[in-house]
Write a protein that holds these residues in place. Structure first.
Motif, PDB file in Angstrom:
ATOM      1  N   SER A   1     -12.950   7.918  13.141  1.00  0.00           N
ATOM      2  CA  SER A   1     -13.275   8.524  11.618  1.00  0.00           C
ATOM      3  C   SER A   1     -14.477   8.461  11.436  1.00  0.00           C
ATOM      4  CB  SER A   1     -13.033   7.239  10.351  1.00  0.00           C
ATOM      5  OG  SER A   1     -13.790   6.609  10.684  1.00  0.00           O
TER       6      SER A   1
ATOM      7  N   GLY B   1      -7.009   5.288   9.930  1.00  0.00           N
ATOM      8  CA  GLY B   1      -6.036   4.233  10.754  1.00  0.00           C
ATOM      9  C   GLY B   1      -5.113   4.590  10.383  1.00  0.00           C
TER      10      GLY B   1
ATOM     11  N   ASP C   1      -7.813   2.261   6.706  1.00  0.00           N
ATOM     12  CA  ASP C   1      -6.931   1.229   7.053  1.00  0.00           C
ATOM     13  C   ASP C   1      -7.548   1.551   7.861  1.00  0.00           C
ATOM     14  OD1 ASP C   1      -5.517  -1.265   7.462  1.00  0.00           O
ATOM     15  OD2 ASP C   1      -3.464   0.027   6.772  1.00  0.00           O
TER      16      ASP C   1
ATOM     17  N   ASP D   1      -7.031   8.375  14.115  1.00  0.00           N
ATOM     18  CA  ASP D   1      -7.352   6.627  14.833  1.00  0.00           C
ATOM     19  C   ASP D   1      -7.772   7.476  16.272  1.00  0.00           C
ATOM     20  OD1 ASP D   1      -5.143   4.401  14.342  1.00  0.00           O
ATOM     21  OD2 ASP D   1      -5.905   4.651  16.172  1.00  0.00           O
TER      22      ASP D   1
ATOM     23  N   ARG E   1       0.740  -1.594   0.438  1.00  0.00           N
ATOM     24  CA  ARG E   1       0.004   0.147  -0.334  1.00  0.00           C
ATOM     25  C   ARG E   1       1.248   0.996   0.149  1.00  0.00           C
ATOM     26  NH1 ARG E   1       0.303  -2.095   4.021  1.00  0.00           N
ATOM     27  NH2 ARG E   1       0.668  -1.869   6.280  1.00  0.00           N
TER      28      ARG E   1
HETATM   29  C1  LIG Z   1      -4.661  -1.860  10.981  1.00  0.00           C
HETATM   30  S1  LIG Z   1      -4.113  -0.781  12.346  1.00  0.00           S
HETATM   31  C2  LIG Z   1      -3.560   0.880  10.745  1.00  0.00           C
HETATM   32  C3  LIG Z   1      -2.158   0.406  10.168  1.00  0.00           C
HETATM   33  C4  LIG Z   1      -1.617   1.342   9.554  1.00  0.00           C
HETATM   34  N1  LIG Z   1      -2.128   2.198   8.394  1.00  0.00           N
HETATM   35  C5  LIG Z   1      -0.122   0.767   8.306  1.00  0.00           C
HETATM   36  O1  LIG Z   1      -0.627   0.839   7.585  1.00  0.00           O
HETATM   37  O2  LIG Z   1       0.568   1.352   9.784  1.00  0.00           O
HETATM   38  C6  LIG Z   1      -5.872  -0.015  12.200  1.00  0.00           C
HETATM   39  C7  LIG Z   1      -6.001   1.116  12.857  1.00  0.00           C
HETATM   40  O3  LIG Z   1      -6.852   1.766  13.442  1.00  0.00           O
HETATM   41  C8  LIG Z   1      -7.765   2.146  14.580  1.00  0.00           C
HETATM   42  N2  LIG Z   1      -8.976   2.760  14.306  1.00  0.00           N
HETATM   43  C9  LIG Z   1      -9.345   1.273  14.348  1.00  0.00           C
HETATM   44  N3  LIG Z   1     -11.014   1.871  14.808  1.00  0.00           N
HETATM   45  C10 LIG Z   1     -10.918   2.970  14.516  1.00  0.00           C
HETATM   46  C11 LIG Z   1     -12.508   4.216  13.887  1.00  0.00           C
HETATM   47  N4  LIG Z   1     -12.935   3.707  14.093  1.00  0.00           N
HETATM   48  N5  LIG Z   1     -11.810   4.691  12.906  1.00  0.00           N
HETATM   49  C12 LIG Z   1     -10.756   5.825  12.825  1.00  0.00           C
HETATM   50  N6  LIG Z   1      -9.297   4.662  13.505  1.00  0.00           N
HETATM   51  C13 LIG Z   1      -9.997   3.391  14.071  1.00  0.00           C
HETATM   52  C14 LIG Z   1      -7.212   1.109  15.110  1.00  0.00           C
HETATM   53  O4  LIG Z   1      -6.806   1.898  16.784  1.00  0.00           O
HETATM   54  C15 LIG Z   1      -5.221   0.923  14.766  1.00  0.00           C
HETATM   55  O5  LIG Z   1      -5.027   1.811  15.070  1.00  0.00           O
END
Ligand SMILES: C[S@@+](CC[C@H](N)C(=O)[O-])C[C@H]1O[C@@H](n2cnc3c(N)ncnc32)[C@H](O)[C@@H]1O
Length: 241
Positions: free
Chosen positions: A73, A23, A96, A42, A3
């Motif tokens: 979000s 995320g 994400d 996040d 990505r």
């Molecule tokens: C897979 S990780 C993101 C990884 C990052 N994009 C990367 O590539 O390194 C998912 C993240 O989404 C966040 N998350 C969970 N629910 C969410 C929401 N409703 N809105 C925004 N972020 C959220 C979590 O706290 C977590 O830190």
């Protein structure tokens, strides 16, 4: 190609200046993506304050204008309307956050009104690696080895159903496909820039809830318009102005 490399290649080709990320966690994607203005959302950043400050001061080109929103979000799109209006067109996004059909879809539908026909969304985790990894949970904490003995560590959720919804709901208005790399990179672009209603259609949404991982495996071309990595050069060529 993962990505981050895909997003960086698009930013470079298109000379994009505005990036939105849902995320972020510890900043693996945020800090390796080169873009002038960034929005990071996040509810639970794992980035020390000092790190944010260091990036702001020393990584002027990429992180001087990084705006952090420690909230979900949904709260961001509800509470930060004025900020978004001033930010202007969102050129490129990474979705994400929460890996569920409902949340991933809401994230895309919330970003679309701020995009034009050159903008693009890249959505992670659209082609789950295994049945346990495709389980829909509302929280990562539930997703433990105890609950899923065959789980190998990945969690992609049922994000892929949001691609199915978008494909079926907007065949003439959106270009939607998934690249078979990095757990499935969903690509979403507008085919035109006419005003549109991007509210969630609950009835339409319900149609796809019962689809299973086995359904997806049987027919990924039909359900998520799965494309091989060979499509990447032609995708990048779209951004050569
Ligand atoms: C897979 S990780 C993101 C990884 C990052 N994009 C990367 O590539 O390194 C998912 C993240 O989404 C966040 N998350 C969970 N629910 C969410 C929401 N409703 N809105 C925004 N972020 C959220 C979590 O706290 C977590 O830190």
């Amino acid at each position: 190609m993962n990505r981050i490399r895909l997003i960086n290649s698009i930013i470079q080709k298109a000379n994009f200046k505005k990036y939105l990320e849902i995320g972020t966690r510890s900043g693996t994607s945020l800090y390796t993506i080169s873009c002038k203005n960034k929005i990071a959302i996040d509810p639970n950043f794992i980035i020390p304050k000092m790190e944010k400050l260091k990036r702001k001061v020393f990584d002027i080109k990429n992180n001087r204008k990084t705006h952090y929103f420690e909230m979900t979000s949904d709260d961001f799109f509800e509470q930060k309307k004025e900020f978004l209006k001033n930010f202007g067109t969102v050129e490129i996004s990474l979705v994400d956050g929460m890996h569920t059909y409902h949340q991933a879809l809401k994230d895309v539908l919330n970003i679309l009104p701020f995009m034009d026909e050159k903008s693009i969304i890249v959505m992670h985790d659209c082609f789950p690696v295994s049945e346990p990894a495709s389980t829909a949970y509302n929280s990562e904490e539930f997703f433990t080895k105890e609950k899923h003995p065959e789980w190998t560590g990945e969690w992609n959720g049922d994000t892929w159903k949001s691609i199915l919804y978008l494909l079926k709901k907007y065949p003439n208005d959106l270009e939607v496909f998934v690249i078979d790399t990095d757990y499935g990179l969903g690509i979403i672009q507008k085919k035109h820039n006419l005003p549109m209603n991007f509210e969630l259609d609950t009835e339409f949404f319900r149609q796809f809830i019962s689809y299973t991982f086995q359904d997806l495996k049987k027919n990924p071309q039909e359900l998520i318009n799965l494309k091989s990595k060979d499509i990447i050069p032609s995708l990048l060529n779209r951004f050569h102005y």
